[in-house]
Scaffold this active site. Sequence first.
Site, PDB file in Angstrom:
ATOM      1  N   ASP A 227       0.846  -1.186   0.000  1.00  0.00           N
ATOM      2  CA  ASP A 227       0.000   0.000   0.000  1.00  0.00           C
ATOM      3  C   ASP A 227       0.897   1.257   0.000  1.00  0.00           C
ATOM      4  O   ASP A 227       1.786   1.363  -0.828  1.00  0.00           O
ATOM      5  CB  ASP A 227      -0.966  -0.037   1.199  1.00  0.00           C
ATOM      6  CG  ASP A 227      -2.088   0.980   1.092  1.00  0.00           C
ATOM      7  OD1 ASP A 227      -3.085   0.689   0.412  1.00  0.00           O
ATOM      8  OD2 ASP A 227      -1.960   2.074   1.669  1.00  0.00           O
ATOM      9  N   TYR A 373      -3.016  11.141   1.076  1.00  0.00           N
ATOM     10  CA  TYR A 373      -3.597  11.034  -0.270  1.00  0.00           C
ATOM     11  C   TYR A 373      -3.611  12.400  -0.948  1.00  0.00           C
ATOM     12  O   TYR A 373      -3.234  12.528  -2.118  1.00  0.00           O
ATOM     13  CB  TYR A 373      -5.019  10.477  -0.187  1.00  0.00           C
ATOM     14  CG  TYR A 373      -5.078   9.015   0.153  1.00  0.00           C
ATOM     15  CD1 TYR A 373      -5.231   8.052  -0.844  1.00  0.00           C
ATOM     16  CD2 TYR A 373      -4.992   8.572   1.472  1.00  0.00           C
ATOM     17  CE1 TYR A 373      -5.286   6.704  -0.536  1.00  0.00           C
ATOM     18  CE2 TYR A 373      -5.041   7.228   1.794  1.00  0.00           C
ATOM     19  CZ  TYR A 373      -5.190   6.298   0.783  1.00  0.00           C
ATOM     20  OH  TYR A 373      -5.228   4.962   1.090  1.00  0.00           O
ATOM     21  N   HIS A 430      -5.021  -7.579  -0.093  1.00  0.00           N
ATOM     22  CA  HIS A 430      -4.285  -6.320   0.044  1.00  0.00           C
ATOM     23  C   HIS A 430      -3.478  -6.225   1.335  1.00  0.00           C
ATOM     24  O   HIS A 430      -2.466  -5.532   1.381  1.00  0.00           O
ATOM     25  CB  HIS A 430      -5.284  -5.164  -0.022  1.00  0.00           C
ATOM     26  CG  HIS A 430      -4.653  -3.817  -0.099  1.00  0.00           C
ATOM     27  ND1 HIS A 430      -3.890  -3.409  -1.167  1.00  0.00           N
ATOM     28  CD2 HIS A 430      -4.656  -2.770   0.778  1.00  0.00           C
ATOM     29  CE1 HIS A 430      -3.463  -2.173  -0.963  1.00  0.00           C
ATOM     30  NE2 HIS A 430      -3.907  -1.765   0.210  1.00  0.00           N
TER      31      HIS A 430
END
EC number: 3.3.2.9
Length: 461
Positions: A227, A373, A430
């Site tokens: 990630d 982000y 994930h």
Amino acid sequence: MSRLLFIALPLLVLASIPLYLLVLKSPPPMPKLDLEEWWGPPELKQKQDTSIKPFEITFSETMVKELKERIKKRRPFAPPLEGVGFKYGFNSKQLDSWLKYWAEEYPFAERQKFLNQYPHFKTNIQGLNIHFMRITPKVPKDVEIVPLLLLHGWPGSVREFYEAIPHLTAVSRDRNFALEIIAPSLPGYGFSDAAVRPGLAAAEVAVIFKNLMARLGYKQYYVQGGDWGALIGSAMATSFPKEIIGFHSYMALTLSPAATFLEFVGALFPSLIVEPELANRLYPLSEKYSTLLEELGYMHIQATKPDTVGIGLTDSPAGLLAYILEKFSTWTNPDLRSKEDGGLSYRWTKDQLIDNLMLYWSTKSIVTSMRLYAESFSSRHFDLKLDEIQVQVPTWVLQAKHELAYQPPCILKLKYTKLVNASVIEDGGHFLAFELPEIFAKDVLKAIGEFRKLKNVKTEL
């Protein structure tokens, strides 16, 4: 005429590939990153304490009491639609039982002790107090200890690595080395400070962790990440190839124009790009892009207005639980969306998942975690063009069946020129280190063993 076109079009596409890649072969210049950029309060710049201090996780009675009160005073939730499982997000029918467990059965003191089983520390890097775990194994004299920087992502934390650490640090007769683990909380996550001003993106976090490892005395080391850890680790391998002597990732990707071009070529001729048995991980593109579009709504919010949604998540334990655990359901295996309980017990206990929630709730760090982000998807950060600069560091990828995105080695090599291996497994998603800790650890150890053979160097202290 149509037959001629049918033959000519593929030939034209194939002929264009070398020309296209040749044009893109000239990489952009390496960006100049400020290795001393200050991210903390300006008034503290002249008072920086560079010591390394032991740290202990504490769930205070006041915090726990307030959390329980908030859960108890929650409003009724809107009922879910019939038969939707987790397809619309976290199923509100499941929420009451989770919240009841968190408030009434989750053993706060016991879990606090569990989380403190590994040594924790803090040190100030570029104005931010960075939290990290450091686990050093006891080894015989003929076994070399080598450092591994272990990087988590969102909505995870260092909690993802707890079950894998014993496997990673185990001493074996089959290896002449053992791993020392350095696992930091990303800036703005958990117990690490957040930046006080805009600009702290993945590339800048890479600088912070380079400086952290230097503070700990390491000149060379290995990096592993998934990630955000994958993006930050890749940025480190790109920017600091002298320090990074091997990079392992279970979410290594390249988003360069050349990679996109090859993916579209493969849509016409899959066998040119990917092995037949793995083609369904990438194609058809329409299906894969549709799935990504469905799953990446959160990313658009967090890349544009993280503070707005963060207000609700900071204020509401119910909201935080639903927002984060929905990802642990869907990103583990997309088929779990059809289950009424989201399949959250498929891999984990309630305690394991709530441990991770506690690292966000107790530190009020959900907003600051999501700002990564906004910073990393900014035009300023894209203009660095790090993804178009090749990595010259030996790289090893571990590709789980249900990872959100897949790229075959021929595409990954556009970025990772020294791709040593791509391990493919028919399981996992994930959160691979958290889902399959033993499989994850074995692959990391195998990768580092191969890296050591390739370079035949000792890590420098």
